[in-house]
Design a protein around this motif. Structure first.
Motif, PDB file in Angstrom:
ATOM      1  N   THR A   5       0.629  -1.153  -0.062  1.00  0.00           N
ATOM      2  CA  THR A   5       0.170   0.004   0.103  1.00  0.00           C
ATOM      3  C   THR A   5       0.961   1.323   0.143  1.00  0.00           C
ATOM      4  O   THR A   5       1.693   1.409   0.799  1.00  0.00           O
ATOM      5  N   ARG A   7       0.536   5.818  -0.174  1.00  0.00           N
ATOM      6  CA  ARG A   7      -0.419   6.708   0.579  1.00  0.00           C
ATOM      7  C   ARG A   7      -0.096   8.171   0.170  1.00  0.00           C
ATOM      8  O   ARG A   7       1.123   8.293  -0.035  1.00  0.00           O
ATOM      9  N   ASP A   8      -1.173   8.844  -0.190  1.00  0.00           N
ATOM     10  CA  ASP A   8      -0.923  10.336  -0.608  1.00  0.00           C
ATOM     11  C   ASP A   8      -2.213  10.773  -0.065  1.00  0.00           C
ATOM     12  O   ASP A   8      -3.208  10.475   0.622  1.00  0.00           O
ATOM     13  N   HIS A   9      -2.551  12.137  -0.402  1.00  0.00           N
ATOM     14  CA  HIS A   9      -3.891  12.625  -0.103  1.00  0.00           C
ATOM     15  C   HIS A   9      -4.327  13.808  -1.480  1.00  0.00           C
ATOM     16  O   HIS A   9      -3.474  14.374  -2.113  1.00  0.00           O
ATOM     17  N   VAL A  33      -7.106  11.428   2.694  1.00  0.00           N
ATOM     18  CA  VAL A  33      -6.212  10.535   2.779  1.00  0.00           C
ATOM     19  C   VAL A  33      -6.303   9.361   1.665  1.00  0.00           C
ATOM     20  O   VAL A  33      -7.280   8.780   1.858  1.00  0.00           O
ATOM     21  N   ASP A  35      -5.338   5.705   0.075  1.00  0.00           N
ATOM     22  CA  ASP A  35      -4.425   4.522   0.124  1.00  0.00           C
ATOM     23  C   ASP A  35      -4.813   3.718  -1.007  1.00  0.00           C
ATOM     24  O   ASP A  35      -5.962   3.580  -1.475  1.00  0.00           O
ATOM     25  N   THR A  56       4.155   4.752  -5.990  1.00  0.00           N
ATOM     26  CA  THR A  56       3.979   6.197  -5.461  1.00  0.00           C
ATOM     27  C   THR A  56       3.673   7.013  -6.277  1.00  0.00           C
ATOM     28  O   THR A  56       2.958   8.272  -6.451  1.00  0.00           O
TER      29      THR A  56
END
Length: 132
Positions: A5, A7-9, A33, A35, A56
């Motif tokens: 996993t 993650r960013d936003h 947020v 995922d 990513t």
């Protein structure tokens, strides 16, 4: 099943149509947020699910198409309530397109699926899971 996993936003603005949404019918902002979970039954020849750096980068690129936008003005969402669930599916589908195009590396073509989860807050989130 193995998974990785990243993650960013995103920060977006939007409004909803329908009485069920109460005050959210008016233009408002949301910060999510995000995922993105990539799944496969077996690891690739390098012993990984997917290259975390590429995952990513590609998640960031997909989110850049939505970030700091009023989704009410986006042609892709014309006539659509951009609920958290709808945004999960949109992001997952756009990531899947990038997997199929080879943007996450050749090994990623063997991924079994993607799950995208959008966290609205620490107490509420939604997810969409799809096969590849």
């Amino acid at each position: 099943m193995f998974s990785v996993t990243v993650r960013d936003h995103i920060m977006i603005a939007h409004s909803f149509r329908g009485e069920v949404f109460g005050p959210a019918q008016k233009l408002h902002g949301a910060t999510f947020v995000v995922d993105a979970t990539f799944r496969r039954a077996d690891l690739d020849a390098d012993g990984i699910v997917v290259d975390i750096g590429l995952a990513t980068t590609e998640l960031k690129a997909v989110l850049a198409e939505l970030n700091y936008r009023n989704l009410d003005d986006e042609p892709a969402f014309a006539g659509v309530n951009t609920t958290t669930e709808v945004l999960c599916r949109t992001i997952a589908d756009r990531l899947a397109e990038r997997v199929h195009a080879g943007s996450l590396g050749e090994g990623a073509r063997q991924l079994a699926g993607i799950t995208v989860t959008l966290h609205e807050s620490h107490v509420a989130w939604a997810a969409y899971e799809r096969s590849l």
